[in-house]
Scaffold this motif. Structure first.
Motif: not given
Length: 352
Positions: A59, A176, A178-183
């Motif tokens: 991330r 956010f 790409k790296l958090v909610t739908h990672r």
């Protein structure tokens, strides 16, 4: 081998850059020295961010790579804005979009395609990025051009600032997402290439120190590079537009260009495509709007209004890239097609 060459270029280039700028050596020679030095320094920045990415996890690593990938371009552009060269900055942003979508992607597909008959990458990423590309380049760059036709300068700058803030917010939202909610939701393609345990080239401390020193050196050399533009343009009969679109864009993104092609050659197409397209999105949605906001601190503010040739070149390259990459696979011929488009636009900008 390449790393040794870059090391020699840095060890020779940085002292030469300092000596040349203090002793006022001919601008044309110094232009070459500065360009090579920046390319070499950028490669060190790239290696330092890659080491940090391995240490700090994907991330933070992704964010670092994206930010420092375009740091060189951002630094050169800030000094160009300070010198009042708004046209060069807009041209270099155009050049980055064209360079990433056509030159980098084209060379990656071509080089990879010579070694492998058919290369695949994550089709979900390609489609997600396609929507963002249309938004970032077509919506956010065409709208100011159309509306600014009937506006005075103050309103144009206000429009540009408004659009810039929206672009930056959407860019942060995209990160956010790409790296958090739908990672990991769409990442089945990427995981394949990361099974092997990666070991960082440098330790965290060493990588941070190198990154800091290289960034400071790039800032120093960039400021001097900007001052050679006028003389170089006169000597070679180049326009500011050509220097921005082709030269500054290639120098500013050289390290990224090289890594994308190497990944394609190793058949890691997800990363190669991510570098080409991700970098374009970052230029359009983050670097360009940030420069608009920074330019408010200088005597000449920069509107987010491109010339017609710049705009049409960017829009057509976006659509060409989307059509070629939407099926999630590539071959050498698709690479050649992208390169041909880049050459056509290059000739056009050279003759303008």
């Amino acid at each position: 081998m390449a790393n040794k060459i870059f090391l020699i270029l840095v060890l020779a280039g940085v002292p030469l850059s300092v000596a040349g700028s203090l002793m006022h050596w001919p601008s044309v020679i110094m232009f070459g020295v500065y360009c090579l030095t920046i390319i070499a320094l950028a490669s060190f920045m790239g290696r330092a961010t890659e080491s940090l990415a391995v240490v700090m996890g994907p991330r933070i690593g992704g964010l670092l790579n994206a930010t420092f990938g375009n740091a060189v371009e951002l630094i050169i552009s800030i000094f160009a804005l300070k010198a009042g060269l708004v046209g060069v900055v807009l041209a270099s942003l155009t050049g980055s979009v064209l360079g990433n979508l056509l030159l980098v992607a084209g060379l990656s597909f071509f080089v990879g395609g010579l070694k492998f008959k058919r290369q695949t990458f994550n089709v979900f990423d390609a489609r997600h990025n396609a929507g963002l590309l249309v938004f970032a380049v077509v919506v956010a760059f065409v709208i100011p051009e159309v509306f600014a036709q009937t506006m005075n300068e103050t309103k144009t700058i206000s429009l540009s600032v408004g659009i810039s803030i929206i672009l930056i917010l959407l860019y942060l939202a995209a990160l956010f997402f790409k790296l958090v909610t739908h990672r990991g939701v769409y990442q089945h393609g990427e995981n394949g290439s990361h099974h092997e345990e990666e070991t960082p080239e440098w330790s965290k401390g060493k990588a941070m120190l190198i990154l800091l020193l290289a960034t400071v050196a790039v800032a120093y050399v960039s400021e001097n590079l900007v001052h050679t533009f006028e003389v170089v343009a006169e000597s070679f009969g180049w326009t500011e537009l050509f220097i921005g679109v082709i030269i500054v864009a290639i120098v500013g993104n050289a390290a990224e260009h090289a890594s994308a092609i190497i990944f394609a050659y190793k058949n890691k197409m997800d990363i190669a495509v991510e570098i080409a397209v991700g970098s374009t999105l970052q230029i359009a949605m983050f670097v360009a709007p940030v420069l608009v906001l920074i330019s408010l601190m200088f005597p000449t503010a920069m509107p987010l209004v491109f010339s017609m040739p710049e705009l049409i070149a960017m829009v057509t390259s976006v659509f060409l890239m989307i059509v070629i990459s939407n099926d999630g696979e590539t071959n050498w011929f698709e690479g050649v097609t992208l390169l041909a488009a880049y050459l056509i636009m290059g000739i056009g900008f050279f003759l303008l």
